[in-house]
Design an enzyme around this catalytic site. Structure first.
Site, PDB file in Angstrom:
ATOM      1  CG  HIS A 149       4.583  -6.030  -1.251  1.00 45.54           C
ATOM      2  ND1 HIS A 149       4.739  -4.767  -1.792  1.00 45.54           N
ATOM      3  CD2 HIS A 149       3.329  -6.435  -1.586  1.00 45.54           C
ATOM      4  CE1 HIS A 149       3.625  -4.418  -2.420  1.00 45.54           C
ATOM      5  NE2 HIS A 149       2.757  -5.412  -2.325  1.00 45.54           N
ATOM      6  CE  LYS A 182      -3.456  -0.744  -0.465  1.00 42.92           C
ATOM      7  NZ  LYS A 182      -4.026  -1.188  -1.779  1.00 42.92           N
ATOM      8  CB  THR A 225       3.241  -1.130  -5.512  1.00 42.31           C
ATOM      9  OG1 THR A 225       3.550  -1.061  -4.125  1.00 42.31           O
ATOM     10  CG2 THR A 225       4.287  -1.966  -6.214  1.00 42.31           C
ATOM     11  CB  THR A 226      -0.897  -0.221  -8.710  1.00 43.60           C
ATOM     12  OG1 THR A 226      -1.126  -1.334  -7.844  1.00 43.60           O
ATOM     13  CG2 THR A 226      -1.573  -0.471 -10.045  1.00 43.60           C
TER      14      THR A 226
END
Length: 277
Positions: free
Chosen positions: A219, A161, A164-165
Site C-alpha cells: 500500500h 480497501k 486489492t485482494t
C-alpha cells in the site's frame, strides 16, 4: 594467471613438476598456495642440507638448480600478486563501506518520521515526506529501501480497501496459467508477501532467488522503494475514493489490531480528506 613450480622430493635426482592457477574458479586459492609453499620449504631445506647458497651460485650450479631458481622467482611473483590483490580488496571494501554509510545516512534523512497523535486511533501516525503512515510499519521502511526486485516479480499496489485482494487473485491466475488448484490450496497471504507488514521477513524473500515469479502486495507509493522497483510488473488498483472511505471506516472499526478506529463517521471523513485517516 598461471605459474609453473618445481620442487625436489627426498630423492636428490627426482624433480616434481607442479602447476597451479590464480583464477577465480579455484575453490580454495589460499590452501593451494599454502601447499605449494610447503613444497618450496622442503626444496629449500634440501638445498641447505647440501650446503648450497642460492644467492651465490656457480654457473654449473645455476644450470643444475634451474628448477628451484624458477620456483623462487615464481613465488616472488606470487607474493607481489597477492600483495596487489590485498590492496585492491581493501580499497574495494573501504569504498563499499563508504557507499553503504552514505546511502544509509541518506535513507535515515529521507525516512525521518514526524510523529503525530491521531484522534480516535489507538496508535500514533508518522508523517514521512507527504505521506502519513501507521506506526507499525515505520521500522520496516529502511529494509524496504534496500530490497531488490527483478523482472519476474509481480506487485499489486493500491490504497487500502481498493479491491486489492480481488486483483491479487486475478493476477495470480494469469501468471500461473490459471492454476485454480494451487489457488484453492494455498492461502493468498502465503502466495503474496505483504512487503511492509511487520511479520514479513524481507531478508528471507531476498534469498529466495528462483526462476518463478514472486508475488508482492503493498500500500506504499514508489518513493519508499529503490530503483529496482521499476523492473517489476506493477499493477496499480484505483477505486472511487468515496467507496474507499466507507469500506475503510467499517474495516478499521471491526478489526482487533493496533489500527483500530473508535471515532464517529463524520470525524473519520474529515480526517480522510485532510490525510489523517
Amino acid at each position: 594467471m598461471h605459474f609453473i613450480l618445481y620442487s625436489i622430493r627426498n630423492s636428490p635426482n627426482l624433480l616434481i613438476r607442479r602447476r597451479f592457477s590464480l583464477s577465480s574458479s579455484k575453490q580454495n586459492l589460499f590452501k593451494s598456495l599454502f601447499d605449494h609453499f610447503q613444497y618450496a620449504r622442503k626444496a629449500k631445506k634440501t638445498v641447505q642440507q647440501r650446503g648450497i647458497d642460492l644467492s651465490n651460485l656457480t654457473a654449473e650450479q645455476q644450470i643444475k638448480l634451474q628448477p628451484i631458481l624458477r620456483m623462487k622467482t615464481a613465488f616472488r611473483v606470487v607474493n607481489i600478486t597477492m600483495g596487489i590483490m590485498a590492496v585492491i580488496a581493501t580499497t574495494v571494501w573501504y569504498r563499499r563501506r563508504q557507499k553503504e554509510y552514505k546511502l544509509g545516512k541518506e535513507i535515515n534523512d529521507e525516512l525521518k518520521p514526524i510523529w503525530m497523535d491521531l484522534k480516535y486511533f489507538k496508535h500514533k501516525g508518522a508523517m514521512i515526506g507527504n505521506y502519513l503512515l501507521p506506526e507499525q510499519i515505520v521500522g520496516k521502511l529502511k529494509q524496504l529501501k534496500k530490497f531488490q526486485f527483478d523482472q519476474s516479480d509481480c506487485i499489486c499496489a493500491s490504497f487500502p480497501k481498493s479491491g486489492t485482494t480481488l486483483i491479487q487473485e486475478i493476477v495470480y491466475l494469469i501468471q500461473t496459467n490459471f492454476d485454480y488448484e494451487s489457488a484453492k490450496k494455498i492461502d493468498i497471504t502465503e502466495r503474496y508477501s505483504f512487503l511492509e507488514w511487520p511479520t514479513v521477513h524481507l531478508q528471507q524473500l531476498s534469498l529466495n532467488q528462483t526462476n518463478k515469479s514472486r508475488f508482492f502486495k503493498t500500500h506504499l507509493p514508489p518513493e519508499f522503494f529503490n530503483e529496482t522497483f521499476k523492473k517489476a510488473k506493477v499493477i496499480y488498483i484505483y477505486r472511487n475514493p468515496k467507496d474507499v472511505t466507507v469500506s475503510l471506516f467499517h474495516f478499521l472499526r471491526s478489526i482487533k489490531i493496533e489500527l483500530t478506529y473508535s471515532g464517529p463517521w463524520n470525524q473519520f471523513v474529515q480526517s480522510f480528506l485532510i490525510d489523517e485517516g
